[in-house]
Design a protein around this motif. Structure first.
Motif, short mmCIF file in Angstrom:
data_model
loop_
_atom_site.label_atom_id
_atom_site.label_comp_id
_atom_site.label_asym_id
_atom_site.label_seq_id
_atom_site.Cartn_x
_atom_site.Cartn_y
_atom_site.Cartn_z
N SER A 55 -6.00 2.72 -4.60
CA SER A 55 -6.43 2.15 -3.11
C SER A 55 -5.55 1.39 -2.50
N LEU A 56 -4.75 0.40 -3.41
CA LEU A 56 -3.79 -0.47 -2.68
C LEU A 56 -2.44 0.19 -2.37
N LEU A 57 -2.27 1.53 -2.32
CA LEU A 57 -1.09 2.58 -2.15
C LEU A 57 -1.02 2.42 -0.75
N ALA A 58 -2.01 2.85 -0.06
CA ALA A 58 -1.95 3.01 1.45
C ALA A 58 -3.05 2.00 1.87
N LEU A 59 -2.64 0.99 2.55
CA LEU A 59 -3.50 0.02 3.47
C LEU A 59 -3.11 0.18 4.80
N PHE A 60 -4.33 0.83 5.62
CA PHE A 60 -3.99 0.72 6.83
C PHE A 60 -3.86 -0.15 7.54
N PRO A 61 -2.81 -0.26 8.48
CA PRO A 61 -2.07 0.80 8.97
C PRO A 61 -0.71 1.35 8.32
N THR A 63 1.50 2.75 5.17
CA THR A 63 1.30 3.78 3.94
C THR A 63 2.85 4.18 3.61
N PRO A 64 2.87 4.22 2.19
CA PRO A 64 4.14 4.55 1.75
C PRO A 64 4.27 6.22 1.73
N LEU A 65 3.21 6.82 2.04
CA LEU A 65 3.29 8.22 1.83
C LEU A 65 3.61 8.97 3.07
N ARG A 66 4.20 10.10 2.97
CA ARG A 66 4.32 11.01 4.01
C ARG A 66 3.19 11.81 4.17
N SER A 67 2.26 11.86 3.57
CA SER A 67 0.97 12.60 3.68
C SER A 67 -0.10 11.87 3.92
N SER A 68 -0.99 12.44 4.44
CA SER A 68 -2.27 11.79 4.77
C SER A 68 -3.08 11.36 3.75
N TRP A 69 -3.79 10.08 3.85
CA TRP A 69 -4.78 9.63 2.80
C TRP A 69 -6.01 9.29 3.38
N LEU A 70 -7.04 9.83 2.81
CA LEU A 70 -8.42 9.39 2.98
C LEU A 70 -8.87 8.59 1.94
N TYR A 71 -9.50 7.51 2.24
CA TYR A 71 -10.02 6.71 1.07
C TYR A 71 -11.53 6.67 1.07
N THR A 72 -12.14 6.91 -0.25
CA THR A 72 -13.56 7.17 -0.33
C THR A 72 -13.99 6.17 -1.48
N ALA A 73 -15.39 6.10 -1.71
CA ALA A 73 -15.86 5.55 -2.79
C ALA A 73 -15.63 5.98 -3.97
N MET A 74 -15.81 5.50 -5.17
CA MET A 74 -15.45 6.03 -6.19
C MET A 74 -16.08 7.23 -6.73
N ALA A 75 -17.42 7.44 -6.26
CA ALA A 75 -18.30 8.62 -6.65
C ALA A 75 -17.96 9.98 -5.96
#
Ligand code: SF4
Length: 323
Positions: A55-61, A63-75
């Protein structure tokens, strides 16, 4: 496994989908594996991340990723993946998304979410036949909260919740739960274990999985320098040792049929792997625990004997096996 797309390292893309300078630990084995995984997947990926280290990889705004990233709860990462897949399918049906521009939906979780907290929603997604990838960076503990025991933690290792005490001189004594088997018995299209130390095996597996529609699991053994108490520069070496000792079998299951994709010609003793990590130090110091080390070695040998006898192992490679 006969390699079709990845016969040499030259076949691995030089494009970097994941930039440097992120906030994960130096030498994070899971990140090494994710980088290779993303290279093999190519562009047009949407990641759905269950809360955890990554979750620390992409912190809005940022991101080191070229792709999209959606953050959710663990479950609920698989539920998030279902929503995204449904939205993409609706766009395609309405002619607003060309097939070539379709996205691959990828859940990214640690073993805590994969084995424990998110297992229910994962099972439901497999049951529904959701077309998604599931990438588990298996660091064998709840690493981001201080390295507490998870269902993936190996027997005989020390964690924050299984310290070495006179009553528990081995640390963790439970059997490891086998995520590969949990998925495999449901016969999804693809289930695999991978290692960042074997980029060709990893990349070829992504290629093979990409031809199949439905749930596709990748479990990457992920050396974790702070939790495993090892130097960051040793992560690839540890990932390789895990394969060479037989503790981390590289395998795949296509619709439930298991095959091992790399069998070491000569197995190294498991203690080479164990002795390289501080979490197993109590097995060697102040007094060597020959019984525990031999038990771990014997369990690994039992597993591989079943493989060489061409009999599907009746028992998953559990903590008893992986030590
Ligand atoms: S704690 Fe371990 S798994 Fe988490 S980011 Fe650091 S090295 Fe990676």
């Amino acid at each position: 496994m006969k390699r079709e797309a990845y016969r040499s390292l030259r076949n691995i893309s030089r494009e970097e989908p994941l930039g440097p300078g992120g906030s994960l630990c130096a030498g994070c084995g899971g990140l090494l594996a994710l980088r290779l995984f993303h290279k093999a997947l190519g562009e047009n990926v949407i990641f759905v991340n269950a809360a955890g280290c990554f979750s620390l990889l992409a912190l809005f705004p940022f991101t080191p990723l070229r792709s999209s990233w959606l953050y959710t709860a663990m479950a609920c990462a698989p539920a998030g993946a279902q929503g995204i897949r449904d939205a993409l399918d609706i766009l395609r049906e309405r002619g607003k998304l060309a097939p070539a521009a379709d996205r691959k939906v990828v859940v990214v979780t640690g073993d805590g979410a994969a084995q424990d907290i998110g297992l229910q929603s994962t099972m439901a997604a497999i049951h529904r036949g959701l077309d998604f990838y599931y990438f588990c960076y298996d660091n064998e503990a709840y690493a981001n909260t201080g390295f507490q025991t998870s269902a993936s933690t190996p027997y005989g290792s020390r964690t924050a919740t299984a310290p070495i005490t006179p009553a528990f001189p081995l640390g963790v004594v439970q059997q490891r739960r086998d995520l590969f088997e949990i998925w495999r018995v449901q016969k999804p299209p693809y289930v695999a274990t991978v290692s960042a130390a074997d980029p060709l095996d990893l990349s070829e597996k992504v290629y093979r999985a990409s031809k199949l529609s439905g749930p596709k699991l990748f479990i990457a053994l992920s050396p974790c320098p702070p939790g495993w108490e090892a130097e960051p520069e040793k992560s690839v070496e540890l990932a390789r040792l895990a394969v060479e000792t037989g503790i981390w079998p590289l395998k795949e299951a296509v619709y439930g049929q298991v095959s091992h994709t790399k069998v070491p010609r000569r197995f190294k003793p498991v203690e080479e792997y164990l002795a390289s990590q501080g979490r197993f130090r109590h097995l060697f110091e102040p007094k060597r625990n020959d019984e525990a080390i031999a038990r771990i070695q014997a369990a690994v040998e039992k597993y591989w004997k079943a493989v060489s006898d061409a009999v599907a192992p009746q028992e998953p490679l559990s903590n008893e096996a992986v030590g």
